[in-house]
Design an enzyme around this catalytic site. Structure first.
Site, PDB file in Angstrom:
ATOM      1  N   HIS A   1       9.514  -3.427   3.338  1.00 41.03           N
ATOM      2  CA  HIS A   1       9.110  -3.651   1.936  1.00 41.03           C
ATOM      3  C   HIS A   1      10.336  -3.918   1.064  1.00 41.03           C
ATOM      4  O   HIS A   1      10.305  -4.761   0.165  1.00 41.03           O
ATOM      5  CB  HIS A   1       8.384  -2.422   1.380  1.00 41.03           C
ATOM      6  CG  HIS A   1       7.104  -2.082   2.077  1.00 41.03           C
ATOM      7  ND1 HIS A   1       6.966  -0.986   2.892  1.00 41.03           N
ATOM      8  CD2 HIS A   1       5.900  -2.709   2.073  1.00 41.03           C
ATOM      9  CE1 HIS A   1       5.730  -0.934   3.354  1.00 41.03           C
ATOM     10  NE2 HIS A   1       5.059  -1.964   2.887  1.00 41.03           N
TER      11      HIS A   1
ATOM     12  N   LEU B   1       6.750   3.029   1.482  1.00 39.72           N
ATOM     13  CA  LEU B   1       7.682   1.902   1.597  1.00 39.72           C
ATOM     14  C   LEU B   1       8.776   2.155   2.641  1.00 39.72           C
ATOM     15  O   LEU B   1       9.320   3.250   2.712  1.00 39.72           O
ATOM     16  CB  LEU B   1       8.312   1.632   0.232  1.00 39.72           C
ATOM     17  CG  LEU B   1       7.323   1.363  -0.914  1.00 39.72           C
ATOM     18  CD1 LEU B   1       8.075   1.075  -2.205  1.00 39.72           C
ATOM     19  CD2 LEU B   1       6.373   0.220  -0.586  1.00 39.72           C
ATOM     20  N   HIS B   2       9.064   1.135   3.406  1.00 36.87           N
ATOM     21  CA  HIS B   2      10.145   1.191   4.396  1.00 36.87           C
ATOM     22  C   HIS B   2      11.044  -0.024   4.185  1.00 36.87           C
ATOM     23  O   HIS B   2      10.816  -0.824   3.256  1.00 36.87           O
ATOM     24  CB  HIS B   2       9.577   1.246   5.823  1.00 36.87           C
ATOM     25  CG  HIS B   2       8.533   0.203   6.095  1.00 36.87           C
ATOM     26  ND1 HIS B   2       8.809  -1.139   6.110  1.00 36.87           N
ATOM     27  CD2 HIS B   2       7.206   0.305   6.337  1.00 36.87           C
ATOM     28  CE1 HIS B   2       7.713  -1.820   6.375  1.00 36.87           C
ATOM     29  NE2 HIS B   2       6.712  -0.968   6.497  1.00 36.87           N
ATOM     30  N   ALA B   3      12.027  -0.174   5.059  1.00 39.10           N
ATOM     31  CA  ALA B   3      13.020  -1.251   4.861  1.00 39.10           C
ATOM     32  C   ALA B   3      12.377  -2.641   4.820  1.00 39.10           C
ATOM     33  O   ALA B   3      12.915  -3.549   4.184  1.00 39.10           O
ATOM     34  CB  ALA B   3      14.073  -1.182   5.962  1.00 39.10           C
TER      35      ALA B   3
ATOM     36  N   MET C   1       0.854  -1.195   0.000  1.00 42.51           N
ATOM     37  CA  MET C   1       0.000   0.000   0.000  1.00 42.51           C
ATOM     38  C   MET C   1       0.888   1.242   0.000  1.00 42.51           C
ATOM     39  O   MET C   1       0.446   2.327   0.367  1.00 42.51           O
ATOM     40  CB  MET C   1      -0.939  -0.028   1.201  1.00 42.51           C
ATOM     41  CG  MET C   1      -1.896  -1.221   1.130  1.00 42.51           C
ATOM     42  SD  MET C   1      -3.460  -0.962   1.971  1.00 42.51           S
ATOM     43  CE  MET C   1      -2.903  -0.753   3.636  1.00 42.51           C
ATOM     44  N   GLY C   2       2.143   1.071  -0.404  1.00 44.42           N
ATOM     45  CA  GLY C   2       3.052   2.210  -0.503  1.00 44.42           C
ATOM     46  C   GLY C   2       3.614   2.616   0.846  1.00 44.42           C
ATOM     47  O   GLY C   2       3.599   1.832   1.790  1.00 44.42           O
TER      48      GLY C   2
ATOM     49  N   SER D   1       6.547  -0.638  10.228  1.00 41.30           N
ATOM     50  CA  SER D   1       5.171  -0.532   9.732  1.00 41.30           C
ATOM     51  C   SER D   1       4.895   0.915   9.371  1.00 41.30           C
ATOM     52  O   SER D   1       5.384   1.832  10.050  1.00 41.30           O
ATOM     53  CB  SER D   1       4.205  -0.977  10.840  1.00 41.30           C
ATOM     54  OG  SER D   1       2.905  -0.543  10.533  1.00 41.30           O
TER      55      SER D   1
ATOM     56  N   ASP E   1       2.374  -9.513   8.989  1.00 46.08           N
ATOM     57  CA  ASP E   1       0.942  -9.759   8.818  1.00 46.08           C
ATOM     58  C   ASP E   1       0.743 -11.269   8.691  1.00 46.08           C
ATOM     59  O   ASP E   1       0.415 -11.789   7.625  1.00 46.08           O
ATOM     60  CB  ASP E   1       0.439  -9.022   7.576  1.00 46.08           C
ATOM     61  CG  ASP E   1       0.613  -7.525   7.718  1.00 46.08           C
ATOM     62  OD1 ASP E   1      -0.112  -6.923   8.515  1.00 46.08           O
ATOM     63  OD2 ASP E   1       1.515  -6.967   7.067  1.00 46.08           O
TER      64      ASP E   1
HETATM   65  O1  PAF Z   1      -0.133  -5.914   3.475  1.00 46.81           O
HETATM   66  C1  PAF Z   1      -0.535  -4.966   2.782  1.00 46.81           C
HETATM   67  O2  PAF Z   1       0.118  -3.944   2.624  1.00 46.81           O
HETATM   68  C2  PAF Z   1      -1.922  -5.070   2.133  1.00 46.81           C
HETATM   69  O3  PAF Z   1      -2.817  -5.744   2.942  1.00 46.81           O
HETATM   70  C3  PAF Z   1      -1.874  -5.689   0.726  1.00 46.81           C
HETATM   71  C4  PAF Z   1      -1.420  -7.139   0.775  1.00 46.81           C
HETATM   72  C5  PAF Z   1      -0.941  -4.886  -0.166  1.00 46.81           C
HETATM   73  C6  PAF Z   1      -3.271  -5.675   0.099  1.00 46.81           C
HETATM   74  O4  PAF Z   1      -3.752  -4.373  -0.035  1.00 46.81           O
END
Ligand code: PAF
Length: 282
Positions: A37, A33-35, A30-31, A187, A152
């Site tokens: 991601h 972005l951090h380390a 969902m953008g 997060s 998650d």
């Molecule tokens: O984990 C997330 O950032 C979101 O739940 C995802 C998997 C991109 C779906 O929108």
């Protein structure tokens, strides 16, 4: 770095890569972005020649009153950050592209049971939103591999279940949680913490790790471990949603000889919902 907003443009690039026989990995985000991601992108590059990072703040996974409007949208910064990584393309669709029939008439993909507890119980409709958008992203990119974060934990189990059940030929890979130096899981929502709350936040992982060690050392008094942990966190000002020891494979209640456990927790601290977990293999 290619930044693509339409299905057509996305298809053109995917077709070209497939023609060359390249495998494609998707890292859905969902953008903001951090380390954490970034590590998922690195992990994806071990499994495919081409990496697509999707950036889409999905409205259907937020309930009324949650932080959809407030959620940080930082596409330019995200794209800059990805330039030093093995990502090939950022897919950043708008809501109309992802939900062409509109949100009211959108098809929903729903995984039962596994979504009834924990985050599914406290965020009604959340996982239907996640599986519905991930199914759409899978249909659009048709990746060979998709990478999700272990933070998650329930989400990645739900997505694995969806893929198996629908026979989607996509390998799901789970990347380890990346942590700040003091243990707090990275997060996007950490930025909602005040300085004082940020000081307290690492306690969540500290307590999870403590329980992990107790389990590792043979303690099987699950209920006591859970209730003591909840009390410790409450005393420190956390509003605990759940703290639970479960079977790592399916989140069911474990018996004493279960050798793969997960300790899962979610708690609100000020305006931030923090979730984290630790997997214990005995
Ligand atoms: O984990 C997330 O950032 C979101 O739940 C995802 C998997 C991109 C779906 O929108």
């Amino acid at each position: 770095m290619l930044v693509v907003r339409s299905k057509q443009e996305l298809n053109e690039h995917l077709a070209e890569w497939r023609q060359h026989g390249d495998h494609i990995a998707l890292v859905p985000t969902m953008g903001n972005l951090h380390a954490g991601h970034m590590s998922l992108v690195d992990l994806a590059s071990e499994h495919a020649e081409r990496i697509v990072v999707s950036v889409f703040v999905n409205p259907t996974q937020f309930s009324n009153g949650e932080d959809f409007d407030q959620y940080p949208r930082t596409l330019e910064r995200d794209t800059r950050r990805l330039k030093n990584l093995p990502a090939d393309l950022v897919f950043a669709p708008d809501v109309e592209t992802m939900y062409p029939f509109g949100l009211q008439d959108a098809t929903t993909v729903s995984v039962p049971r596994l979504t009834e507890h924990f985050c599914g119980a406290s965020r009604p409709g959340h996982f239907d939103g996640v599986t519905s958008v991930v199914a759409r992203l899978f249909a659009l990119t048709q990746p060979d591999t998709a990478v999700f974060g272990q933070k998650d934990y329930q989400q990645q189990l739900v997505i694995r279940h969806m893929c198996q059940d629908l026979n989607l030929p996509i390998a799901i890979i789970t990347g380890e949680t990346v942590r700040e130096a003091d243990g707090l899981a990275m997060s996007s929502r950490n930025q909602y913490l005040s300085d004082e709350e940020r000081g307290k936040a690492p306690l969540l992982f500290e307590v999870l790790s403590g329980v992990g060690s107790e389990l590792q050392n043979g303690c099987r008094n699950f209920e006591e471990l859970e209730s003591e942990s909840i009390a410790t966190l409450r005393d420190a000002g956390f509003d605990v949603d759940y703290f639970s020891i479960r079977r790592a494979q399916n989140l069911e209640i474990p018996d004493r000889d279960c050798d793969e456990l997960v300790v899962l927790a979610a708690a609100n601290l000020g305006g931030a919902r923090l979730i984290d977990n630790t997997v214990v293999t005995i």
